[in-house]
Design a protein around this motif. Sequence first.
Motif, mmCIF file in Angstrom:
data_model
loop_
_atom_site.group_PDB
_atom_site.id
_atom_site.type_symbol
_atom_site.label_atom_id
_atom_site.label_comp_id
_atom_site.label_asym_id
_atom_site.label_seq_id
_atom_site.Cartn_x
_atom_site.Cartn_y
_atom_site.Cartn_z
ATOM 1 N N LEU A 78 -10.175 36.445 -29.301
ATOM 2 C CA LEU A 78 -10.723 36.066 -28.005
ATOM 3 C C LEU A 78 -11.482 34.750 -28.098
ATOM 4 O O LEU A 78 -11.425 33.918 -27.187
ATOM 5 C CB LEU A 78 -11.633 37.166 -27.479
ATOM 6 C CG LEU A 78 -10.903 38.404 -26.975
ATOM 7 C CD1 LEU A 78 -11.883 39.512 -26.647
ATOM 8 C CD2 LEU A 78 -10.087 38.064 -25.738
ATOM 9 N N GLN A 79 -12.193 34.567 -29.213
ATOM 10 C CA GLN A 79 -12.920 33.316 -29.377
ATOM 11 C C GLN A 79 -11.967 32.130 -29.420
ATOM 12 O O GLN A 79 -12.214 31.100 -28.778
ATOM 13 C CB GLN A 79 -13.759 33.343 -30.652
ATOM 14 C CG GLN A 79 -15.061 34.068 -30.473
ATOM 15 C CD GLN A 79 -15.824 34.228 -31.768
ATOM 16 O OE1 GLN A 79 -15.281 34.011 -32.855
ATOM 17 N NE2 GLN A 79 -17.075 34.615 -31.670
ATOM 18 N N GLY A 106 -3.942 45.152 -20.936
ATOM 19 C CA GLY A 106 -5.102 45.052 -20.069
ATOM 20 C C GLY A 106 -4.916 44.048 -18.950
ATOM 21 O O GLY A 106 -5.457 44.189 -17.861
ATOM 22 N N LEU A 107 -4.139 42.995 -19.248
ATOM 23 C CA LEU A 107 -3.978 41.928 -18.270
ATOM 24 C C LEU A 107 -2.827 42.168 -17.316
ATOM 25 O O LEU A 107 -2.782 41.570 -16.245
ATOM 26 C CB LEU A 107 -3.722 40.596 -18.985
ATOM 27 C CG LEU A 107 -4.922 39.926 -19.626
ATOM 28 C CD1 LEU A 107 -4.480 38.664 -20.315
ATOM 29 C CD2 LEU A 107 -5.956 39.615 -18.570
ATOM 30 N N ILE A 110 -11.718 39.473 -18.643
ATOM 31 C CA ILE A 110 -11.582 38.427 -19.669
ATOM 32 C C ILE A 110 -12.865 37.621 -19.780
ATOM 33 O O ILE A 110 -13.364 37.363 -20.864
ATOM 34 C CB ILE A 110 -10.414 37.477 -19.327
ATOM 35 C CG1 ILE A 110 -9.112 38.227 -19.360
ATOM 36 C CG2 ILE A 110 -10.397 36.316 -20.275
ATOM 37 C CD1 ILE A 110 -8.484 38.269 -20.689
ATOM 38 N N SER A 169 -10.648 31.430 -25.986
ATOM 39 C CA SER A 169 -11.582 30.752 -25.097
ATOM 40 C C SER A 169 -11.737 29.297 -25.500
ATOM 41 O O SER A 169 -11.919 28.433 -24.640
ATOM 42 C CB SER A 169 -12.920 31.491 -25.065
ATOM 43 O OG SER A 169 -13.813 30.948 -25.982
ATOM 44 N N ARG A 202 -8.964 27.560 -23.903
ATOM 45 C CA ARG A 202 -9.209 27.385 -22.490
ATOM 46 C C ARG A 202 -10.080 26.167 -22.217
ATOM 47 O O ARG A 202 -9.835 25.395 -21.300
ATOM 48 C CB ARG A 202 -9.919 28.623 -21.920
ATOM 49 C CG ARG A 202 -9.028 29.725 -21.452
ATOM 50 C CD ARG A 202 -8.117 29.263 -20.363
ATOM 51 N NE ARG A 202 -7.390 30.350 -19.763
ATOM 52 C CZ ARG A 202 -7.756 30.964 -18.659
ATOM 53 N NH1 ARG A 202 -8.873 30.606 -18.049
ATOM 54 N NH2 ARG A 202 -7.028 31.928 -18.165
ATOM 55 N N LEU A 254 -1.805 34.686 -18.785
ATOM 56 C CA LEU A 254 -2.991 33.851 -18.664
ATOM 57 C C LEU A 254 -2.791 32.737 -17.646
ATOM 58 O O LEU A 254 -3.722 32.336 -16.963
ATOM 59 C CB LEU A 254 -3.361 33.257 -20.026
ATOM 60 C CG LEU A 254 -3.971 34.255 -21.009
ATOM 61 C CD1 LEU A 254 -4.134 33.618 -22.373
ATOM 62 C CD2 LEU A 254 -5.307 34.747 -20.505
ATOM 63 N N GLN A 310 -8.902 41.530 -13.479
ATOM 64 C CA GLN A 310 -8.511 41.185 -14.847
ATOM 65 C C GLN A 310 -9.258 39.952 -15.332
ATOM 66 O O GLN A 310 -9.738 39.896 -16.456
ATOM 67 C CB GLN A 310 -7.003 40.907 -14.944
ATOM 68 C CG GLN A 310 -6.146 42.143 -14.917
ATOM 69 C CD GLN A 310 -5.629 42.427 -13.531
ATOM 70 O OE1 GLN A 310 -6.049 41.774 -12.578
ATOM 71 N NE2 GLN A 310 -4.741 43.396 -13.422
ATOM 72 N N ILE A 369 -0.895 29.378 -28.340
ATOM 73 C CA ILE A 369 -1.438 30.739 -28.374
ATOM 74 C C ILE A 369 -0.970 31.470 -29.627
ATOM 75 O O ILE A 369 -1.742 32.183 -30.279
ATOM 76 C CB ILE A 369 -1.048 31.493 -27.089
ATOM 77 C CG1 ILE A 369 -1.874 30.947 -25.941
ATOM 78 C CG2 ILE A 369 -1.237 32.985 -27.262
ATOM 79 C CD1 ILE A 369 -1.836 31.782 -24.699
ATOM 80 N N LEU A 372 -15.465 39.518 -21.590
ATOM 81 C CA LEU A 372 -15.165 39.662 -23.015
ATOM 82 C C LEU A 372 -15.473 38.375 -23.753
ATOM 83 O O LEU A 372 -16.013 38.383 -24.851
ATOM 84 C CB LEU A 372 -13.700 40.022 -23.212
ATOM 85 C CG LEU A 372 -13.325 41.480 -22.961
ATOM 86 C CD1 LEU A 372 -11.828 41.639 -22.999
ATOM 87 C CD2 LEU A 372 -13.964 42.374 -23.985
ATOM 88 N N ILE A 373 -15.120 37.255 -23.137
ATOM 89 C CA ILE A 373 -15.283 35.982 -23.835
ATOM 90 C C ILE A 373 -16.744 35.572 -23.885
ATOM 91 O O ILE A 373 -17.211 35.049 -24.882
ATOM 92 C CB ILE A 373 -14.438 34.891 -23.145
ATOM 93 C CG1 ILE A 373 -12.957 35.202 -23.374
ATOM 94 C CG2 ILE A 373 -14.772 33.527 -23.678
ATOM 95 C CD1 ILE A 373 -12.033 34.203 -22.738
ATOM 96 N N LEU A 381 -6.436 24.850 -17.038
ATOM 97 C CA LEU A 381 -5.166 25.406 -16.571
ATOM 98 C C LEU A 381 -4.224 24.384 -15.961
ATOM 99 O O LEU A 381 -3.019 24.505 -16.047
ATOM 100 C CB LEU A 381 -5.436 26.506 -15.544
ATOM 101 C CG LEU A 381 -5.656 27.899 -16.141
ATOM 102 C CD1 LEU A 381 -5.989 28.886 -15.050
ATOM 103 C CD2 LEU A 381 -4.412 28.355 -16.874
ATOM 104 N N LEU A 438 -4.360 43.438 -25.298
ATOM 105 C CA LEU A 438 -4.727 42.390 -24.351
ATOM 106 C C LEU A 438 -3.672 42.268 -23.253
ATOM 107 O O LEU A 438 -3.995 42.169 -22.062
ATOM 108 C CB LEU A 438 -4.853 41.079 -25.113
ATOM 109 C CG LEU A 438 -5.778 40.022 -24.549
ATOM 110 C CD1 LEU A 438 -7.126 40.616 -24.224
ATOM 111 C CD2 LEU A 438 -5.933 38.898 -25.547
#
Lengths: 94, 160
Positions: free
Chosen positions: B23-24, B156-157, A88, B27, B30, A75, A84, B48, A91-92, B35, B153
């Motif tokens: 995922l919620q 996928g990333l 994300i 986010s 985030r 991330l 990617q 996390i 999805l979010i 970042l 996840l």
Amino acid sequence: MSSSRRSRQASSSSRISDDQITDLISKLRQSIPEIRQNRRSNTVSASKVLQETCNYIRNLNKEADDLSDRLTQLLESIDPNSPQAAVIRSLING
Amino acid sequence: MASADKLINTYVPEKDVFALHFLQSLSNLRTQNPLNSPDKSIDRVRKIKKAAYVSMARAAGGTSRLWSRALLRRAAKDDNKSVRFSRRKRKVTWKISSKRKRSNQRAPVVEEAAERLRNLVPGGGGMETSKLMEETAHYIKCLSMQVKVMQCLVDGLSPK
């Protein structure tokens, strides 16, 4: 990719299926009532089952740790313009 | 043999319920911590990981399971918040004081292994052994589901 190798190895060997879980439950149920009567046979399987359960939980915790680590790295380093990141985002928000 | 005791319910929701909750909470992380915040990397990992466990507890039924209640309570205590418990329909009778566990009808070797399990399952400390088994079965299913979600996840990333 040593970290992914680590988690992949752990995941293939320690995933218990639903059938095994049901089996575990029935074994646990057998061990619960009246252990006095069938002391030997039930006792051995019960404690073994519990031991296996402990190991399994520890493995899962370790896997979760590794995956958290990996996820954090990914991330942090994700390029906002990459596909990617778009996945994300969708999805979010979706 | 099988007395008419209650069926052990170990229903666990589908994987997407876990994925959605996770995922919620990611986010939410985030938006709270952009970042370029000065957080050290290890703090981010811890956040996390905590989000993973809390979202798992929520996906698995929130306060309706002893282990998930204990987990959420522990997490809320860390944040100096309090957890709101929904009203339970029946009186909780499983929890007993840890000082006076029900007399050990089980063989000592079983109790010893159960003790180790109590340390691993959230909230296990006050549970009677049979309740502990039931909670463990549910906990294991949820934990493995959560790990699957995280693995997906990560897969996928990861750059191809």
